[in-house]
Design a protein around this motif. Sequence first.
Motif, PDB file in Angstrom:
ATOM      1  N   PHE A 180       0.824  -1.201   0.000  1.00 38.66           N
ATOM      2  CA  PHE A 180       0.000   0.000   0.000  1.00 38.66           C
ATOM      3  C   PHE A 180       0.863   1.257   0.000  1.00 38.66           C
ATOM      4  CE2 PHE A 180      -3.516  -2.600   2.223  1.00 38.66           C
ATOM      5  CZ  PHE A 180      -4.038  -2.986   0.997  1.00 38.66           C
ATOM      6  N   ARG A 181       2.018   1.209   0.696  1.00 42.24           N
ATOM      7  CA  ARG A 181       2.914   2.354   0.692  1.00 42.24           C
ATOM      8  C   ARG A 181       3.541   2.544  -0.700  1.00 42.24           C
ATOM      9  NH1 ARG A 181       5.909   5.829   4.113  1.00 42.24           N
ATOM     10  NH2 ARG A 181       6.901   7.260   2.648  1.00 42.24           N
ATOM     11  N   VAL A 182       3.843   1.438  -1.369  1.00 44.18           N
ATOM     12  CA  VAL A 182       4.385   1.531  -2.724  1.00 44.18           C
ATOM     13  C   VAL A 182       3.378   2.217  -3.641  1.00 44.18           C
ATOM     14  CG1 VAL A 182       5.168   0.233  -4.737  1.00 44.18           C
ATOM     15  CG2 VAL A 182       5.890  -0.476  -2.454  1.00 44.18           C
ATOM     16  N   LEU A 183       2.122   1.806  -3.562  1.00 45.85           N
ATOM     17  CA  LEU A 183       1.082   2.421  -4.380  1.00 45.85           C
ATOM     18  C   LEU A 183       0.928   3.904  -4.042  1.00 45.85           C
ATOM     19  CD1 LEU A 183      -1.575  -0.436  -4.244  1.00 45.85           C
ATOM     20  CD2 LEU A 183      -0.315   0.306  -6.275  1.00 45.85           C
ATOM     21  N   TYR A 184       0.976   4.214  -2.753  1.00 44.84           N
ATOM     22  CA  TYR A 184       0.861   5.605  -2.292  1.00 44.84           C
ATOM     23  C   TYR A 184       1.981   6.459  -2.885  1.00 44.84           C
ATOM     24  CZ  TYR A 184       0.918   9.505   1.084  1.00 44.84           C
ATOM     25  OH  TYR A 184       0.920  10.739   1.673  1.00 44.84           O
ATOM     26  N   ASP A 185       3.202   5.953  -2.830  1.00 43.47           N
ATOM     27  CA  ASP A 185       4.349   6.698  -3.356  1.00 43.47           C
ATOM     28  C   ASP A 185       4.262   6.863  -4.872  1.00 43.47           C
ATOM     29  OD1 ASP A 185       5.386   6.962  -0.823  1.00 43.47           O
ATOM     30  OD2 ASP A 185       6.798   5.291  -1.015  1.00 43.47           O
ATOM     31  N   ALA A 186       3.557   5.929  -5.537  1.00 44.74           N
ATOM     32  CA  ALA A 186       3.404   6.006  -6.994  1.00 44.74           C
ATOM     33  C   ALA A 186       2.225   6.883  -7.397  1.00 44.74           C
ATOM     34  CB  ALA A 186       3.236   4.602  -7.566  1.00 44.74           C
ATOM     35  N   GLY A 187       1.534   7.461  -6.413  1.00 48.72           N
ATOM     36  CA  GLY A 187       0.413   8.351  -6.713  1.00 48.72           C
ATOM     37  C   GLY A 187      -0.938   7.690  -6.673  1.00 48.72           C
ATOM     38  N   TYR A 188      -1.004   6.445  -6.145  1.00 47.09           N
ATOM     39  CA  TYR A 188      -2.268   5.721  -6.050  1.00 47.09           C
ATOM     40  C   TYR A 188      -2.601   5.489  -4.578  1.00 47.09           C
ATOM     41  CZ  TYR A 188      -1.174   4.769 -10.948  1.00 47.09           C
ATOM     42  OH  TYR A 188      -0.854   4.897 -12.276  1.00 47.09           O
TER      43      TYR A 188
END
Length: 264
Positions: A180-188
């Motif tokens: 979820f943090r990866v998605l957050y950092d990617a703008g999602y």
Amino acid sequence: MAPKWRELADRLAEQIRAGEYAPGAQLPQIRDLVEAGEGSKSTVHAAYKALEAEGLVTSSRGHGTVVRERAPLKRLGIARYDKAKWRDGDEVAFIADRVASGRTYKRNEQTQTVSRVTAPAVVAEAHGLPEGGEVFARARVVKEGSQPTHTLTSYYRPEHVEGTRIVDPTPGPAGRGGGFRVLYDAGYEIDHMQETLFARVPTADEIQLLQLAPGEWVVELHRTTRTADGTVVEFAIGVHAATRFAWTYDFMVPDSAKAEGESK
């Protein structure tokens, strides 16, 4: 009619739950139950293996079969996805469950494989993909110590995760804060999700992978995760050993009539 090993396992389980065998107490030796007429050695052994798979006892060489000290893991509902856990900290969902259960954990108790595959029908439907569309499948097996607790396979659109830590097969969460943090950092940034649960009989592969006793069921989870604009950024399928979890949901009770009145 249930097989004799199942009848014995059920009777012992009832005695354990009633407190006749306290946590830490040793169950009778297999040979003692055989001599008492409870069945053959294989019957008693199968009953003890069933109790072990159901999380009621542990077995080890030199210590026999002992009633477990610990209750099943709490599998949190809404609270396991609190953004403060994974966005601002490093408490990914399976770790949040361990913390809530007062249990220890190691990050590498989650292993995984990552592959680019043709989306199964249910995955394609969730992501709104045409037939034959491709997704990344991130398949995890989660254990507590040496015992598997569940599997979870997350499916992502390639354009959302290609080149990120999500497609790195290194054991453990996908870096600090997990997927979820990866998605957050990617703008999602994830905003809302839907979970559907149902119980079923396990497949032969699941029996072996999760070390299930004969007759033990699984709980299958389907999770659809969306951003605020409704974009599906993850569709996940989990298979949980039913007896190894207690499912907990804590939430505000909605009042749609009040909300409708306030919007007028």
